[in-house]
Design an enzyme around this catalytic site. Structure first.
Site, PDB file in Angstrom:
ATOM      1  N   LYS A 152     -13.569 -26.316 -62.168  1.00 30.67           N
ATOM      2  CA  LYS A 152     -13.469 -26.746 -61.118  1.00 30.67           C
ATOM      3  C   LYS A 152     -14.450 -27.510 -60.780  1.00 30.67           C
ATOM      4  O   LYS A 152     -15.508 -27.352 -60.814  1.00 30.67           O
ATOM      5  CB  LYS A 152     -13.217 -26.201 -59.708  1.00 30.67           C
ATOM      6  CG  LYS A 152     -12.267 -26.704 -58.538  1.00 30.67           C
ATOM      7  CD  LYS A 152     -10.884 -26.786 -58.801  1.00 30.67           C
ATOM      8  CE  LYS A 152     -10.289 -26.760 -57.756  1.00 30.67           C
ATOM      9  NZ  LYS A 152      -8.379 -26.567 -57.738  1.00 30.67           N
TER      10      LYS A 152
HETATM   11  N1  GLU Z   1      -5.786 -29.318 -57.806  1.00 34.07           N
HETATM   12  C1  GLU Z   1      -5.149 -29.337 -58.942  1.00 34.07           C
HETATM   13  C2  GLU Z   1      -5.016 -27.695 -58.860  1.00 34.07           C
HETATM   14  O1  GLU Z   1      -5.574 -27.088 -57.620  1.00 34.07           O
HETATM   15  C3  GLU Z   1      -4.341 -28.673 -59.784  1.00 34.07           C
HETATM   16  C4  GLU Z   1      -5.150 -29.163 -60.781  1.00 34.07           C
HETATM   17  C5  GLU Z   1      -5.048 -30.525 -62.336  1.00 34.07           C
HETATM   18  O2  GLU Z   1      -4.202 -31.040 -62.414  1.00 34.07           O
HETATM   19  O3  GLU Z   1      -5.885 -30.389 -63.352  1.00 34.07           O
HETATM   20  O4  GLU Z   1      -4.537 -27.282 -59.133  1.00 34.07           O
END
Ligand code: GLU
Length: 428
Positions: A118
């Site tokens: 993240k």
């Molecule tokens: N930000 C989204 C989540 O928290 C998508 C993450 C992604 O598609 O890699 O799941």
């Protein structure tokens, strides 16, 4: 001598609101059920790599400002790290750590071959021009270049980032490696390698798990009153898809406030109002309610689809919903989950409920690498298969261990990652 119940101390409260500690508490509960040894627990709990970067940006007024960015790679045992990038004023390292760990467990719950990562940049997008946002995005990408790549770490949108942000990341990365590399990010515009159905995928996943949970509870959508906290990519689209299934959406919210109509909102109309006015306030066929009160109103289903720490030990008793479907990451603290468990409230946890987004991100990555793109129907069918399977797997695990769906989701996810770890062994 009987002792008065201990008051919640400031430090306990700080711990409760620290998403990484909350994640760790849920992790430890599940690890105990799995009898994981200490060493294994330590390996799986800790982030593998954390990068903090300073981003100097020339602002529109000619001044130079330095922003801070993070990318945390929690675990890549099952494949490249995967997870979004958020832009927000209150982003901090512990939050990004927690979010990256949740991505590891989320990818494992839906059984896609990714680990978790993240990223975040501390900034307030409302105060930045498009040019400034582009500069921040490109500089951030250049600064974390060494750890990015289709086989290493693949970002995606999250809070306040979108398809345009992903296009800038893809372009910056491609210019550095001197070839167009679409698979380095997901959630891109369809014209540059994005997947059909990706934009709606998280909301679609929310709708699908809600449908599965309702079946188990023996309920039908008609006359089921739903409160959705949020109205963005997850809340807005989730509400629309639930509305189309026949649920009565009685309330939606944005950062300025909530709107309520006990007879049910016309969700397409509300979203059109939001598109035109950039806020829900002023929508004619609803009353206004303060955000602080919204989630405690009478309803059957609550979909928190905004941000972390909304349902806490201080307010979990006031929630009226019997079913909570977590569109956001970490909206319920670990302490609040215990209270909800005692009260018999069913919670479909974030790492299952909002996994639709990353599932279609996986499909996007596969399509980019094949150079062959699927129809929306194929994407949606495969998404439904993945989410229903994950829901059933979590439900079976909950029965087997006699635990909540949240603990079950952690147990399932951790067990899968631990098995990979056992098979791969320790390098070095
Ligand atoms: N930000 C989204 C989540 O928290 C998508 C993450 C992604 O598609 O890699 O799941």
């Amino acid at each position: 001598m009987s002792k008065a119940p201990a008051a919640v101390t400031a430090s306990q409260e700080l711990d409760e609101f620290n998403p990484f500690l909350s994640m760790a508490q849920l992790f430890d509960n599940a690890a105990r059920l799995l009898n994981l040894d200490e060493g294994m627990q330590e390996v799986l709990r800790r982030p593998d790599r954390e990068l903090t970067v300073s981003l100097p940006i020339v602002m529109d007024d000619g001044s130079t400002k330095v922003f801070t960015g993070y990318r945390v790679q929690h675990n890549f045992l099952r494949g490249p790290c995967k997870g979004g990038i958020r832009f927000a004023p209150d982003v901090n390292l512990d939050e990004v750590r927690a979010l990256s760990a949740w991505m590891t467990w989320k990818c494992s719950v839906v059984d896609i071959p990714f680990g978790g990562g993240k990223g975040g940049v501390i900034c307030d997008p409302r105060e930045l021009s498009k040019r400034e946002l582009e500069q921040i995005t490109r500089r951030y990408t250049a600064s974390i270049m060494d750890i990015l790549g289709p086989d290493r770490d693949v970002p995606a949108p999250d809070m306040n980032t979108d398809e345009q942000t992903m296009a800038w990341i893809m372009d910056t990365y491609s210019m550095h490696v001197r070839r167009t590399t679409t698979a380095v990010v997901t959630g891109k515009p369809i014209s540059i390698g994005g997947s059909r159905g990706r934009r709606e995928a998280t909301g679609r996943g929310v709708m699908l798990v809600c449908r599965e949970a309702m079946k188990r509870l023996g309920r039908r959508p008609e006359n089921t009153r739903v409160i959705v906290q949020g109205s963005g990519n997850v809340g807005g689209i989730g509400a629309l898809l639930l509305y189309r299934e026949g649920y009565k959406i009685i309330s939606l919210s944005d950062m300025y406030g909530a709107i309520v109509n006990e007879n049910g909102l016309d969700v397409p109309q509300v979203l059109e109002h939001l598109r035109q006015h950039r806020r829900l306030e002023g929508y004619p066929e609803a009353e206004s309610v303060a955000n602080a009160d919204q989630i405690f109103m009478d309803c059957d289903v609550l979909v928190p689809a905004a941000t972390e720490n909304q349902i806490t030990s201080r307010n979990a008793n006031r929630i009226k919903a019997r079913l909570i479907v977590e569109g956001a990451n970490g909206p319920t603290t670990a302490a609040a989950q215990e209270i909800l468990d005692e009260r018999g409230v069913t919670v479909v946890p974030d790492i299952l409920a909002n996994a639709g987004g990353v599932t279609v991100s996986y499909f996007e990555w596969v399509q980019d690498r094949m150079g062959y793109f699927w129809t929306e129907e194929i994407v949606n069918t495969r998404l439904e298969q993945a989410i229903v399977k994950a829901f059933n797997d979590v439900n079976d695990t909950a029965k087997k261990y006699d635990v909540s769906m949240r603990t079950a989701a952690y147990v399932l996810a951790i067990e899968r990652v631990a098995n990979v770890y056992r098979m791969r062994g320790v390098f070095g």
